[in-house]
Design a protein around this motif. Structure first.
Motif, PDB file in Angstrom:
ATOM      1  N   VAL A 117      12.024   5.708   2.086  1.00 53.08           N
ATOM      2  CA  VAL A 117      11.658   6.733   3.512  1.00 53.08           C
ATOM      3  C   VAL A 117      12.725   6.140   4.151  1.00 53.08           C
ATOM      4  O   VAL A 117      13.125   6.408   5.780  1.00 53.08           O
ATOM      5  CB  VAL A 117      10.246   6.199   3.143  1.00 53.08           C
ATOM      6  CG1 VAL A 117       9.902   6.016   4.714  1.00 53.08           C
ATOM      7  CG2 VAL A 117       9.282   6.458   2.352  1.00 53.08           C
ATOM      8  N   ARG A 174       8.327   5.603   8.456  1.00 53.05           N
ATOM      9  CA  ARG A 174       6.725   6.759   8.680  1.00 53.05           C
ATOM     10  C   ARG A 174       5.953   5.730   7.444  1.00 53.05           C
ATOM     11  O   ARG A 174       6.415   5.729   5.728  1.00 53.05           O
ATOM     12  CB  ARG A 174       7.291   7.540   8.479  1.00 53.05           C
ATOM     13  CG  ARG A 174       7.391   9.113   9.840  1.00 53.05           C
ATOM     14  CD  ARG A 174       7.883  10.268   9.596  1.00 53.05           C
ATOM     15  NE  ARG A 174       8.701  10.475  11.294  1.00 53.05           N
ATOM     16  CZ  ARG A 174       7.787  11.544  11.815  1.00 53.05           C
ATOM     17  NH1 ARG A 174       6.051  11.269  11.326  1.00 53.05           N
ATOM     18  NH2 ARG A 174       8.446  11.388  12.255  1.00 53.05           N
ATOM     19  N   THR A 175       4.938   5.323   7.630  1.00 55.42           N
ATOM     20  CA  THR A 175       4.400   5.144   6.249  1.00 55.42           C
ATOM     21  C   THR A 175       3.138   6.293   6.608  1.00 55.42           C
ATOM     22  O   THR A 175       2.479   6.151   7.581  1.00 55.42           O
ATOM     23  CB  THR A 175       3.782   3.316   6.350  1.00 55.42           C
ATOM     24  OG1 THR A 175       3.199   3.333   7.393  1.00 55.42           O
ATOM     25  CG2 THR A 175       5.610   3.080   5.611  1.00 55.42           C
ATOM     26  N   LYS A 235      -2.063   3.015   1.992  1.00 51.99           N
ATOM     27  CA  LYS A 235      -1.034   3.402   0.639  1.00 51.99           C
ATOM     28  C   LYS A 235      -0.019   2.763   0.412  1.00 51.99           C
ATOM     29  O   LYS A 235       0.624   1.288   1.191  1.00 51.99           O
ATOM     30  CB  LYS A 235      -0.032   4.273   1.029  1.00 51.99           C
ATOM     31  CG  LYS A 235       0.448   5.248  -0.326  1.00 51.99           C
ATOM     32  CD  LYS A 235       0.504   6.867  -0.267  1.00 51.99           C
ATOM     33  CE  LYS A 235       1.166   7.471  -1.265  1.00 51.99           C
ATOM     34  NZ  LYS A 235       1.655   8.660  -0.115  1.00 51.99           N
ATOM     35  N   TYR A 263       3.287   0.934  -1.013  1.00 50.24           N
ATOM     36  CA  TYR A 263       4.279   1.163  -1.048  1.00 50.24           C
ATOM     37  C   TYR A 263       5.425  -0.363  -1.635  1.00 50.24           C
ATOM     38  O   TYR A 263       4.933  -1.897  -1.890  1.00 50.24           O
ATOM     39  CB  TYR A 263       5.478   0.970   0.475  1.00 50.24           C
ATOM     40  CG  TYR A 263       4.822   2.099   0.956  1.00 50.24           C
ATOM     41  CD1 TYR A 263       5.629   3.029   0.911  1.00 50.24           C
ATOM     42  CD2 TYR A 263       3.463   2.147   1.993  1.00 50.24           C
ATOM     43  CE1 TYR A 263       5.031   4.397   2.214  1.00 50.24           C
ATOM     44  CE2 TYR A 263       3.309   3.397   2.133  1.00 50.24           C
ATOM     45  CZ  TYR A 263       3.624   4.553   2.206  1.00 50.24           C
ATOM     46  OH  TYR A 263       3.494   5.935   3.044  1.00 50.24           O
ATOM     47  N   ALA A 311       8.038  -6.586   5.876  1.00 49.66           N
ATOM     48  CA  ALA A 311       7.092  -4.702   5.924  1.00 49.66           C
ATOM     49  C   ALA A 311       6.208  -5.583   6.673  1.00 49.66           C
ATOM     50  O   ALA A 311       5.158  -5.533   5.598  1.00 49.66           O
ATOM     51  CB  ALA A 311       7.043  -4.363   4.395  1.00 49.66           C
ATOM     52  N   ALA A 367       0.624  -0.129   3.317  1.00 48.42           N
ATOM     53  CA  ALA A 367       0.779  -0.209   5.082  1.00 48.42           C
ATOM     54  C   ALA A 367      -0.992  -0.264   6.123  1.00 48.42           C
ATOM     55  O   ALA A 367      -1.607   0.532   4.581  1.00 48.42           O
ATOM     56  CB  ALA A 367       1.315   1.289   5.032  1.00 48.42           C
ATOM     57  N   ASN A 373       0.587   4.172  10.405  1.00 46.49           N
ATOM     58  CA  ASN A 373       1.077   5.150  10.019  1.00 46.49           C
ATOM     59  C   ASN A 373       3.129   5.125  10.649  1.00 46.49           C
ATOM     60  O   ASN A 373       3.862   5.443  10.558  1.00 46.49           O
ATOM     61  CB  ASN A 373       0.931   6.502  11.329  1.00 46.49           C
ATOM     62  CG  ASN A 373       1.458   6.488  12.337  1.00 46.49           C
ATOM     63  OD1 ASN A 373       1.691   5.041  13.021  1.00 46.49           O
ATOM     64  ND2 ASN A 373       0.839   7.675  12.697  1.00 46.49           N
ATOM     65  N   ARG A 374       3.396   3.793  10.938  1.00 46.44           N
ATOM     66  CA  ARG A 374       4.404   3.166  11.285  1.00 46.44           C
ATOM     67  C   ARG A 374       4.488   1.709  10.533  1.00 46.44           C
ATOM     68  O   ARG A 374       3.998   0.899  11.200  1.00 46.44           O
ATOM     69  CB  ARG A 374       5.065   2.880  12.698  1.00 46.44           C
ATOM     70  CG  ARG A 374       4.858   4.672  13.348  1.00 46.44           C
ATOM     71  CD  ARG A 374       6.593   5.052  12.946  1.00 46.44           C
ATOM     72  NE  ARG A 374       6.728   6.270  13.506  1.00 46.44           N
ATOM     73  CZ  ARG A 374       6.377   7.595  13.515  1.00 46.44           C
ATOM     74  NH1 ARG A 374       5.359   7.581  12.469  1.00 46.44           N
ATOM     75  NH2 ARG A 374       6.548   9.118  14.141  1.00 46.44           N
ATOM     76  N   THR A 375       5.401   1.471  10.230  1.00 42.69           N
ATOM     77  CA  THR A 375       6.223  -0.061   9.292  1.00 42.69           C
ATOM     78  C   THR A 375       7.136  -0.259   9.803  1.00 42.69           C
ATOM     79  O   THR A 375       8.378   0.138   9.624  1.00 42.69           O
ATOM     80  CB  THR A 375       5.659   0.178   8.444  1.00 42.69           C
ATOM     81  OG1 THR A 375       4.110   0.884   7.848  1.00 42.69           O
ATOM     82  CG2 THR A 375       6.084  -1.442   7.423  1.00 42.69           C
ATOM     83  N   LEU A 379      12.757   2.144   0.048  1.00 42.88           N
ATOM     84  CA  LEU A 379      10.946   1.837   0.132  1.00 42.88           C
ATOM     85  C   LEU A 379      10.514   3.715  -0.328  1.00 42.88           C
ATOM     86  O   LEU A 379      10.492   4.127  -0.135  1.00 42.88           O
ATOM     87  CB  LEU A 379      10.803   2.318   1.267  1.00 42.88           C
ATOM     88  CG  LEU A 379       9.586   1.312   2.353  1.00 42.88           C
ATOM     89  CD1 LEU A 379       8.796   0.573   1.396  1.00 42.88           C
ATOM     90  CD2 LEU A 379       9.043   1.503   3.128  1.00 42.88           C
ATOM     91  N   SER A 401       6.868   5.026  -2.480  1.00 40.42           N
ATOM     92  CA  SER A 401       5.451   5.296  -2.447  1.00 40.42           C
ATOM     93  C   SER A 401       5.105   4.556  -3.840  1.00 40.42           C
ATOM     94  O   SER A 401       5.780   5.729  -4.958  1.00 40.42           O
ATOM     95  CB  SER A 401       4.754   6.104  -1.871  1.00 40.42           C
ATOM     96  OG  SER A 401       4.862   7.441  -2.394  1.00 40.42           O
TER      97      SER A 401
END
Length: 350
Positions: A178, A254-255, A259, A261, A284, A310, A313-315, A344, A346
């Motif tokens: 990512v 984007r994450t 989920k 990671y 993170a 996460a 939807n943003r990390t 990074l 998943s």
């Protein structure tokens, strides 16, 4: 007018100089006397080894450089690709005042590069600054906005170069990474035969970053280093975190909320006598990891991993060095751990 993708600007090292008839001592009197450049204000043409009072002026590359006095500037028009991003690299040194700085501008973009902190004991540092080309031909201007009692007081400038930057994208090795530009191979031009790397100044946002994909979220610069002059964990380029917690880089990725990671990266030293207990702190989102690295200052690295879940939807991914460190062979040069090969991924089956 030459079309430039990567390398020194025409006469970017100022080795082609003015005629004697266009000079008064060291002062250049004709705006077009230095080939390929146009000057304004109090500009001096300096030869390496020249004395200024008790100080010996040294030039980093070749035999000549220019010095910009109060409100002086140099500029050059360059043919580019409209819409593309470019990184400008140049070397600079303070000569008089502690508060010296340079204003760099290209077609609507501009930035002030502070020179209060000297990172290299050679007296010279190389700086990078990025811009987006709004036209097919752009005018690059380097200006000294200083107001000193001595009008000749001002920084030396040499080795002005440029490199095209390509938009970073998530990479595919065996699985999707990512992180963009996690190997740091995309970045500013590094001037050959200079051994101090390139500084990427503080407060650089990712849309105009000389290090594509990354933001410099700190009070001090980070250093961009290459494998020709330093030990680099992977590939040709890496980042050295040279100013403790004041030297940080970050990227927002984007994450998927909920989920899992895995953030993996390399921590090492640049083989530049930066010895001792180095520590990189990785972030993170709200998760953190401290990675100690016992450095002998002779190169080497280790891999580290931070696993997290996460929360959105943003990390935000960020790295900095815990400590200020000085080189063992040079107690006036800041150094720090090297960061490279950031990935990074998943975790599908935790």
């Amino acid at each position: 007018m030459a079309f430039l993708i990567s390398g020194l600007l025409p006469n970017g090292n100022f080795e082609m100089g003015p005629k004697r008839s266009d000079m008064k001592g060291t002062v250049v009197t004709n705006p077009h006397a230095i080939p390929k450049w146009e000057i304004s204000g109090f500009v001096e043409y300096i030869k390496s080894g020249q004395n200024q009072g008790d100080m010996l002026l040294v030039v980093p590359e070749g035999a000549f450089a220019v010095r910009l006095g109060n409100e002086a500037s140099i500029k050059q028009k360059v043919k580019v690709v409209k819409g593309m991003y470019y990184s400008l690299t140049f070397s600079a040194a303070r000569t008089c005042a502690q508060e010296e700085r340079l204003n760099v501008s290209v077609a609507g973009d501009w930035g002030v590069l502070p020179m209060q902190t000297l990172y290299s004991s050679s007296g010279w540092d190389s700086y990078a600054w990025a811009f987006r080309a709004l036209y097919d031909v752009v005018e690059i201007v380097i200006h000294n906005p200083g107001i000193e009692e001595d009008p000749a007081c001002g920084p030396l400038v040499d080795s002005v170069a440029m490199r095209a930057l390509y938009p970073p994208r998530p990479t595919r090795v065996f699985v999707d990474n990512v992180i963009k530009n996690g190997d740091f191979e995309g970045g500013p031009y590094i001037i050959p035969n200079t051994t101090w790397g390139v500084l990427i100044p503080p407060f650089i946002e990712d849309d105009h970053s000389p290090l594509p994909g990354w933001m410099i979220e700190s009070l001090k610069a980070v250093k961009y280093v290459d494998s020709d002059h330093f030990s680099v964990p992977s590939g040709k380029r890496a980042v050295e975190l040279i100013a403790g917690k004041e030297s940080a880089i970050a990227q927002v990725v984007r994450t998927v909320a909920g989920k899992r990671y895995s953030l993996t990266f390399s921590v090492g030293d640049a083989n530049n006598a930066c010895a001792g207990n180095l520590v990189v702190e990785a972030f993170a989102g709200k998760d953190t990891l401290k990675v100690p690295y016992n450095s002998a200052g002779k190169g080497g690295f280790k891999r580290a991993v931070l696993r997290f879940v996460a929360t959105g939807n943003r990390t935000r991914i960020m790295f900095y060095s815990t400590f200020y460190t000085l080189r063992d062979d040079d107690f006036s040069s800041l150094c720090g751990p090297v960061l490279d090969d950031v990935r990074l991924l998943s975790i599908r089956n935790p």
